[in-house]
Design a protein around this motif. Sequence first.
Motif, PDB file in Angstrom:
ATOM      1  N   ASP A 106       0.832  -1.216   0.000  1.00 38.71           N
ATOM      2  CA  ASP A 106       0.000   0.000   0.000  1.00 38.71           C
ATOM      3  C   ASP A 106       0.858   1.254   0.000  1.00 38.71           C
ATOM      4  N   LEU A 107       1.897   1.250  -0.762  1.00 34.11           N
ATOM      5  CA  LEU A 107       2.796   2.395  -0.780  1.00 34.11           C
ATOM      6  C   LEU A 107       2.295   3.363  -1.853  1.00 34.11           C
ATOM      7  N   PRO A 108       1.862   4.542  -1.470  1.00 29.70           N
ATOM      8  CA  PRO A 108       1.276   5.457  -2.463  1.00 29.70           C
ATOM      9  C   PRO A 108       2.354   6.205  -3.240  1.00 29.70           C
ATOM     10  N   VAL A 109       3.157   5.501  -4.033  1.00 28.50           N
ATOM     11  CA  VAL A 109       4.243   6.170  -4.747  1.00 28.50           C
ATOM     12  C   VAL A 109       4.235   5.765  -6.212  1.00 28.50           C
ATOM     13  N   ASN A 110       4.813   6.636  -7.030  1.00 28.65           N
ATOM     14  CA  ASN A 110       5.069   6.303  -8.422  1.00 28.65           C
ATOM     15  C   ASN A 110       6.499   5.774  -8.500  1.00 28.65           C
ATOM     16  N   VAL A 111       6.634   4.508  -8.886  1.00 27.30           N
ATOM     17  CA  VAL A 111       7.955   3.884  -8.789  1.00 27.30           C
ATOM     18  C   VAL A 111       8.937   4.463  -9.790  1.00 27.30           C
ATOM     19  N   ARG A 112       8.443   5.244 -10.760  1.00 27.60           N
ATOM     20  CA  ARG A 112       9.366   5.802 -11.761  1.00 27.60           C
ATOM     21  C   ARG A 112       9.948   7.140 -11.328  1.00 27.60           C
ATOM     22  N   ARG A 113       9.427   7.693 -10.253  1.00 26.74           N
ATOM     23  CA  ARG A 113       9.955   8.997  -9.834  1.00 26.74           C
ATOM     24  C   ARG A 113      11.131   8.822  -8.873  1.00 26.74           C
ATOM     25  N   PRO A 114      12.056   9.787  -8.856  1.00 29.75           N
ATOM     26  CA  PRO A 114      13.194   9.638  -7.935  1.00 29.75           C
ATOM     27  C   PRO A 114      12.755   9.759  -6.485  1.00 29.75           C
ATOM     28  N   VAL A 115      13.457   9.079  -5.633  1.00 29.75           N
ATOM     29  CA  VAL A 115      13.123   9.082  -4.210  1.00 29.75           C
ATOM     30  C   VAL A 115      13.214  10.492  -3.626  1.00 29.75           C
ATOM     31  N   SER A 116      14.073  11.319  -4.219  1.00 32.34           N
ATOM     32  CA  SER A 116      14.222  12.666  -3.667  1.00 32.34           C
ATOM     33  C   SER A 116      12.947  13.493  -3.786  1.00 32.34           C
ATOM     34  N   ASP A 117      11.977  13.059  -4.620  1.00 33.71           N
ATOM     35  CA  ASP A 117      10.693  13.766  -4.704  1.00 33.71           C
ATOM     36  C   ASP A 117       9.817  13.518  -3.477  1.00 33.71           C
ATOM     37  N   TYR A 118      10.155  12.525  -2.678  1.00 30.48           N
ATOM     38  CA  TYR A 118       9.268  12.130  -1.592  1.00 30.48           C
ATOM     39  C   TYR A 118       9.759  12.629  -0.236  1.00 30.48           C
ATOM     40  N   SER A 119       8.812  12.699   0.700  1.00 28.87           N
ATOM     41  CA  SER A 119       9.135  13.181   2.046  1.00 28.87           C
ATOM     42  C   SER A 119       9.970  12.137   2.799  1.00 28.87           C
ATOM     43  N   ILE A 120      10.512  12.592   3.919  1.00 35.39           N
ATOM     44  CA  ILE A 120      11.305  11.691   4.758  1.00 35.39           C
ATOM     45  C   ILE A 120      10.486  10.464   5.148  1.00 35.39           C
ATOM     46  N   ALA A 121       9.228  10.694   5.496  1.00 31.08           N
ATOM     47  CA  ALA A 121       8.393   9.584   5.944  1.00 31.08           C
ATOM     48  C   ALA A 121       8.225   8.573   4.825  1.00 31.08           C
ATOM     49  N   ASP A 122       7.957   9.079   3.608  1.00 33.90           N
ATOM     50  CA  ASP A 122       7.811   8.167   2.481  1.00 33.90           C
ATOM     51  C   ASP A 122       9.092   7.397   2.215  1.00 33.90           C
ATOM     52  N   ARG A 123      10.209   8.102   2.374  1.00 32.63           N
ATOM     53  CA  ARG A 123      11.493   7.429   2.152  1.00 32.63           C
ATOM     54  C   ARG A 123      11.671   6.290   3.151  1.00 32.63           C
ATOM     55  N   GLN A 124      11.288   6.601   4.383  1.00 28.21           N
ATOM     56  CA  GLN A 124      11.397   5.585   5.423  1.00 28.21           C
ATOM     57  C   GLN A 124      10.532   4.382   5.050  1.00 28.21           C
ATOM     58  N   LEU A 125       9.320   4.684   4.582  1.00 32.72           N
ATOM     59  CA  LEU A 125       8.419   3.593   4.225  1.00 32.72           C
ATOM     60  C   LEU A 125       8.947   2.824   3.018  1.00 32.72           C
ATOM     61  N   ILE A 126       9.621   3.525   2.106  1.00 25.09           N
ATOM     62  CA  ILE A 126      10.219   2.833   0.957  1.00 25.09           C
ATOM     63  C   ILE A 126      11.295   1.875   1.448  1.00 25.09           C
ATOM     64  N   ALA A 127      12.125   2.351   2.379  1.00 21.49           N
ATOM     65  CA  ALA A 127      13.171   1.485   2.920  1.00 21.49           C
ATOM     66  C   ALA A 127      12.560   0.277   3.613  1.00 21.49           C
ATOM     67  N   ILE A 128      11.485   0.536   4.346  1.00 18.19           N
ATOM     68  CA  ILE A 128      10.844  -0.578   5.054  1.00 18.19           C
ATOM     69  C   ILE A 128      10.188  -1.527   4.058  1.00 18.19           C
ATOM     70  N   ALA A 129       9.554  -0.956   3.024  1.00 19.43           N
ATOM     71  CA  ALA A 129       8.905  -1.804   2.022  1.00 19.43           C
ATOM     72  C   ALA A 129       9.922  -2.714   1.359  1.00 19.43           C
ATOM     73  N   ARG A 130      11.101  -2.170   1.083  1.00 22.06           N
ATOM     74  CA  ARG A 130      12.133  -2.998   0.482  1.00 22.06           C
ATOM     75  C   ARG A 130      12.506  -4.141   1.421  1.00 22.06           C
ATOM     76  N   ALA A 131      12.648  -3.777   2.701  1.00 24.22           N
ATOM     77  CA  ALA A 131      12.995  -4.799   3.686  1.00 24.22           C
ATOM     78  C   ALA A 131      11.930  -5.890   3.709  1.00 24.22           C
ATOM     79  N   LEU A 132      10.661  -5.464   3.667  1.00 25.00           N
ATOM     80  CA  LEU A 132       9.581  -6.433   3.808  1.00 25.00           C
ATOM     81  C   LEU A 132       9.386  -7.264   2.552  1.00 25.00           C
ATOM     82  N   SER A 133       9.843  -6.782   1.411  1.00 24.35           N
ATOM     83  CA  SER A 133       9.667  -7.537   0.180  1.00 24.35           C
ATOM     84  C   SER A 133      10.466  -8.826   0.195  1.00 24.35           C
ATOM     85  N   HIS A 134      11.325  -8.965   1.169  1.00 25.51           N
ATOM     86  CA  HIS A 134      12.102 -10.198   1.280  1.00 25.51           C
ATOM     87  C   HIS A 134      11.392 -11.253   2.111  1.00 25.51           C
ATOM     88  N   ASP A 135      10.140 -10.983   2.487  1.00 24.87           N
ATOM     89  CA  ASP A 135       9.408 -11.895   3.376  1.00 24.87           C
ATOM     90  C   ASP A 135      10.242 -12.247   4.587  1.00 24.87           C
TER      91      ASP A 135
END
Lengths: 506, 357
Positions: free
Chosen positions: A134-163
């Motif tokens: 449920d990450l409300p992001v456009n995966v084609r945009r650079p991470v620098s477009d997103y807020s700190i919180a979104d960045r944190q969630l992106i990092a966490i989402a990556r972590a969680l994608s490994h099950d």
Amino acid sequence: MQEAACRIDRVEKAFGDNRVLKDITLDLPAGTVTVLMGANGAGKSTLVKILSGVHSKDSGTIRLSGSEFRPETPADAIRAGIVTVHQNINDGVIPDLDVASNLMIDRLAENSYGFLLKRSKLFKAAEDIARRMDLPVNVRRPVSDYSIADRQLIAIARALSHDPKLLILDEPTSSLSASEAERLFSYIERMRAEGVAVLYISHRMSDIRRIADRIVSMRDGEISGVFEGENLDYEGAVNAMLGHRMTDVGIVVPEQGKAVAELSDIRLIPTAKSFSLTLRENEIVVVTGLLGSGKTALAQALFGLHPVHAGSIRLDGQAYRPKSPGEAVARGVFMSPKDRANNAVIRDFDITRNMTVPFLRRYAGLSFVNRGAERAKARDMIDALSIVCQSERDDISTLSGGNQQKVMLARWLAQQCRLLVLDEPFQGVDIRARRDIGHKIRETAGNRATLVMVAELDEALEIADRIIVFSEHAVVAEFRNENVNPNDILTAVAGFAAANQTVQAA
Amino acid sequence: MTLNEKDATVAQEGKPARKDGAQSRNAIDFAIRFGFIGLLVGLVIFFSLAADGFSSPRSAVFIFQSVAITGILALGVTFTLVVGGFDLSIGSVATSSMMLSAYVMVVLEQSAFVAIVACLVMGAVIGFINGVLIVKTKVPDLLATLGMMFLLVGLQRIPTEGRSIATGMTLPDGSTANGTFSPFFLQMGRHRFDLVLENLLPISVVFLLVIGVLVWGFLELTRHGRLMYAIGSNERAASLTGTNVNAYKIVAYMFSGVLASVGGMLLAARLGRGDIASGTNLLLDAVAAALIGFAVLGAAKPNAFGTAMGALFVGILLQGLTMMNAPYYTQDFVKGAVLVVALVFTFSLSGRKAGGH
């Protein structure tokens, strides 16, 4: 309680003589959020680094779902199912790359990925992860477009994608607002529901109340308390973390001298409450409080590293607004900073040269340094502080942590001052050196005011005449260190922290 | 023996264990300390045997003269290395100073004194700008000085539209430059003192020795030098002791600029003209000398004595190769190779020393 996803059994770790982890045994059950608390140097980050494959353990075993886990590298740990989101978000994401690359970066790092970047596959896989999370992001945009919180969630989402079997979050909310943190918590709850073991490192009482199923306190490399069940004992956990083993140092609060520094209506940061504080000669005032309570900010303001937001300071009756450490030193305000490796030790210098850096002028005629004079002074200080070394010309890096800290203290005790500020002088110091340092601070306190910042309560009780509890960058309680009940102080440290956090979250 | 038991024995018998390790470390220590000096002596002996006439006073003086300008530039760069920075602009500061001194005397027809003052001021100003770029605008040192280098390479050619400056040259406006290099100025590059033999010691070597001693004294004996080293080792710690880190850094770049401009003036005095093709090798040679200096006596840090020895080393190597009729293009290769070896010496061996406590 469900089965343990991760079982840590008798793990030990030492760096040189310094035993950082002593016989750690801990289960991390699946589907449970375990909060890990511990002051600086308690060993929690070392434990996390062992789990995430950054350091290797000296002895003991770690079992992951029953099978032994021996990571050689961080990549091993991720493959085995332990993923870590580090505190510093900039370690977690690469701002210039797009979201898709960030989500997939550890896949890209695997040898099996192949040589060429498959862009469309990359975006598709990344979109899958984003949708699942449920990450409300456009995966084609650079991470620098997103807020700190979104960045944190992106990092966490990556972590969680490994099950993962075990998810480690190191102070994940430290840069998040209350509503952003709430988004993070709902993710964590989903992970918990899916049966992931979560190890959550934080000092924020509001976080802990919100998310913890159990609390583990660490202290001096040992597990000092495990709290679980219906009604979690938050105060007990803080108590176990800070500790207050009564020490045999009998403090006799001496007669105080005249006022040296008068702080009136100080507000350290715009959002903080104001406070006033008077520091007197022949008195040791200890400021204690949880991590991030503003102790260091006060020390730095007094040393001219940044101005106070509001209020005034008078030093010996005269206005004091230092603009640089140089100005502070010239006015007789000295500060020994915390984290000596980064902030104090000059590694290329020997003991003598480390000691004399601030006051070289005193050993120099026409700018030429009188080496004999500075070495004589260094020998005096080595004797006075019982620094263990071969000679005053030993390289600083050959000394143990405690002796290095003594050298840093000697640097500032070598000259008379009006106000001595010591930020965490017992950090990374063994018990014996701690006693020595404490004695020396008390012994020399006569002609100056002394302000000491410590997080651990027993350290405060060992040297203080007066204990100030800091929270949210302001004074919340004050105790005279005579027949003081440590639990009262702990209540102030934990209680006010909790109260203020709730206010902030609302 | 498990790791724990081993730790325990070391802890119990800490002193003897340390002693055993110390012996093998002493050998490494010795190699680190004197390896480079040994190499230098070996090189001298080798060339003395292999190349006829290498081991004569004249040859020695020639080597000194060839390293004098590089050595002075290298001493400047040493200052910036000491504060943990780097100055890539020294080569073009030197050539700019050469062009400026020629321009002042030949085109503007001013005295040697004016030319010298103008060059020194230019060096200081460029150093100041470098320093401000680095400490105030936070441009990384390598990039700031690289930019300055390109800027100066262009700037020094603008007044003469890219031509070299010599008496009688035609100026862009069509007139002829009538000024000449003052004899006094030329003496700086060409005069030789009598020492044992007649006309033995070139004045540029005297410049190198005097500047070398001054820089050594400043860095080793004064509190300012000490604080510069402190900044280079741990900038944050130095600032937290009340040291004005920014000021010292700017001053270091100013020293670097001034010394580079001194080198450029000596070059102009030796050539007697403002030659746009000269001085291309200055940057590489000076940086090599300063970095090789890290390895001398196992200092593992920038130091004036090491820098001088590094310059001498490069000079001996090139002179020896020249006398053995090695082609010019092998010389850059050898210089580069020596630099790499010296850096390995410094960073891997002394790193082991520091790490192995």
